[in-house]
Design a protein around this motif. Structure first.
Motif, PDB file in Angstrom:
ATOM      1  N   VAL A 244     -41.000  -8.857 -22.611  1.00  0.00           N
ATOM      2  CA  VAL A 244     -41.286  -8.378 -21.147  1.00  0.00           C
ATOM      3  C   VAL A 244     -41.266  -9.730 -20.109  1.00  0.00           C
ATOM      4  O   VAL A 244     -40.805  -9.587 -19.193  1.00  0.00           O
ATOM      5  N   LEU A 245     -41.691 -10.828 -21.026  1.00  0.00           N
ATOM      6  CA  LEU A 245     -41.326 -12.163 -19.932  1.00  0.00           C
ATOM      7  C   LEU A 245     -39.879 -12.296 -19.606  1.00  0.00           C
ATOM      8  O   LEU A 245     -39.663 -12.756 -18.768  1.00  0.00           O
ATOM      9  N   VAL A 246     -39.024 -12.064 -20.787  1.00  0.00           N
ATOM     10  CA  VAL A 246     -37.529 -12.535 -20.603  1.00  0.00           C
ATOM     11  C   VAL A 246     -37.118 -11.211 -19.404  1.00  0.00           C
ATOM     12  O   VAL A 246     -36.464 -11.851 -18.474  1.00  0.00           O
ATOM     13  N   ALA A 247     -37.425 -10.062 -19.401  1.00  0.00           N
ATOM     14  CA  ALA A 247     -37.097  -9.250 -18.473  1.00  0.00           C
ATOM     15  C   ALA A 247     -37.657  -9.459 -17.166  1.00  0.00           C
ATOM     16  O   ALA A 247     -36.985  -9.427 -16.074  1.00  0.00           O
ATOM     17  N   ALA A 248     -38.929  -9.895 -17.244  1.00  0.00           N
ATOM     18  CA  ALA A 248     -39.468 -10.370 -15.905  1.00  0.00           C
ATOM     19  C   ALA A 248     -38.769 -11.633 -15.235  1.00  0.00           C
ATOM     20  O   ALA A 248     -38.656 -11.649 -13.848  1.00  0.00           O
ATOM     21  N   SER A 249     -38.511 -12.494 -16.087  1.00  0.00           N
ATOM     22  CA  SER A 249     -37.683 -13.698 -15.537  1.00  0.00           C
ATOM     23  C   SER A 249     -36.382 -13.206 -14.927  1.00  0.00           C
ATOM     24  O   SER A 249     -35.458 -14.007 -14.285  1.00  0.00           O
ATOM     25  N   ARG A 250     -35.543 -12.205 -15.420  1.00  0.00           N
ATOM     26  CA  ARG A 250     -34.377 -12.127 -15.225  1.00  0.00           C
ATOM     27  C   ARG A 250     -33.893 -10.685 -14.154  1.00  0.00           C
ATOM     28  O   ARG A 250     -32.904 -10.503 -13.840  1.00  0.00           O
ATOM     29  N   LEU A 251     -35.125  -9.899 -14.122  1.00  0.00           N
ATOM     30  CA  LEU A 251     -34.912  -8.571 -13.218  1.00  0.00           C
ATOM     31  C   LEU A 251     -35.967  -8.880 -12.274  1.00  0.00           C
ATOM     32  O   LEU A 251     -36.903  -9.389 -12.366  1.00  0.00           O
ATOM     33  N   PRO A 252     -35.681  -8.001 -11.212  1.00  0.00           N
ATOM     34  CA  PRO A 252     -36.804  -7.746 -10.191  1.00  0.00           C
ATOM     35  C   PRO A 252     -37.947  -7.201 -10.797  1.00  0.00           C
ATOM     36  O   PRO A 252     -38.023  -6.459 -11.928  1.00  0.00           O
ATOM     37  N   LEU A 253     -39.102  -7.681 -10.404  1.00  0.00           N
ATOM     38  CA  LEU A 253     -40.457  -7.160 -10.861  1.00  0.00           C
ATOM     39  C   LEU A 253     -40.526  -5.664 -11.022  1.00  0.00           C
ATOM     40  O   LEU A 253     -41.055  -4.885 -11.817  1.00  0.00           O
ATOM     41  N   ALA A 254     -40.064  -5.164  -9.806  1.00  0.00           N
ATOM     42  CA  ALA A 254     -40.319  -3.674  -9.847  1.00  0.00           C
ATOM     43  C   ALA A 254     -39.397  -3.018 -10.909  1.00  0.00           C
ATOM     44  O   ALA A 254     -39.714  -1.871 -11.339  1.00  0.00           O
ATOM     45  N   VAL A 255     -38.397  -3.563 -11.176  1.00  0.00           N
ATOM     46  CA  VAL A 255     -37.369  -2.911 -12.136  1.00  0.00           C
ATOM     47  C   VAL A 255     -38.267  -3.128 -13.650  1.00  0.00           C
ATOM     48  O   VAL A 255     -38.082  -2.180 -14.254  1.00  0.00           O
ATOM     49  N   THR A 256     -38.454  -4.188 -13.796  1.00  0.00           N
ATOM     50  CA  THR A 256     -39.152  -4.480 -14.995  1.00  0.00           C
ATOM     51  C   THR A 256     -40.508  -3.517 -15.197  1.00  0.00           C
ATOM     52  O   THR A 256     -40.558  -2.897 -16.524  1.00  0.00           O
ATOM     53  N   SER A 257     -41.386  -3.171 -14.129  1.00  0.00           N
ATOM     54  CA  SER A 257     -42.257  -2.374 -14.125  1.00  0.00           C
ATOM     55  C   SER A 257     -41.831  -0.995 -14.384  1.00  0.00           C
ATOM     56  O   SER A 257     -42.545  -0.519 -15.174  1.00  0.00           O
TER      57      SER A 257
END
Length: 102
Positions: A25-38
């Motif tokens: 989740v942290l890697v995704a949040a750092s590499r993608l926009p937060l809306a996409v991660t969510s």
């Protein structure tokens, strides 16, 4: 009662897998926009159900099967992968999709 239990290897494995999910989740949040991660986090319930089938042979209830396709289609429609033309980081997407499995 021993707080570490009697199955320490299983406890360690569970801790490592859970840690992998948080790191994903942290890697995704750092590499993608937060809306996409969510948005990708909404795939967690159907992916968890599929993992339950694969790992412990648990049957999937019909209500879960009925919700699988709409949730997947909803994520696809909002994310619109055909419109991004590779604009999303593949490592971030992989981390966001694989983190609920942990």
């Amino acid at each position: 009662i021993n707080p570490l239990g009697t199955q320490r290897k299983a406890l360690l494995l569970r801790g490592l897998v859970g840690c992998g999910g948080i790191i994903g989740v942290l890697v995704a949040a750092s590499r993608l926009p937060l809306a996409v991660t969510s948005l990708l986090s909404f795939l967690a319930p159907p992916l968890t159900a599929l993992c339950a089938v694969a790992v412990v042979n648990e049957p999937i209830p019909r209500v879960v099967l009925a919700g699988f396709l709409p949730s997947l289609l909803g994520v696809i429609l909002v994310l619109q992968p055909w419109a991004s033309f590779g604009g999303l980081d593949s490592i971030g997407v992989a981390a966001a999709v694989l983190s609920p499995i942990c």
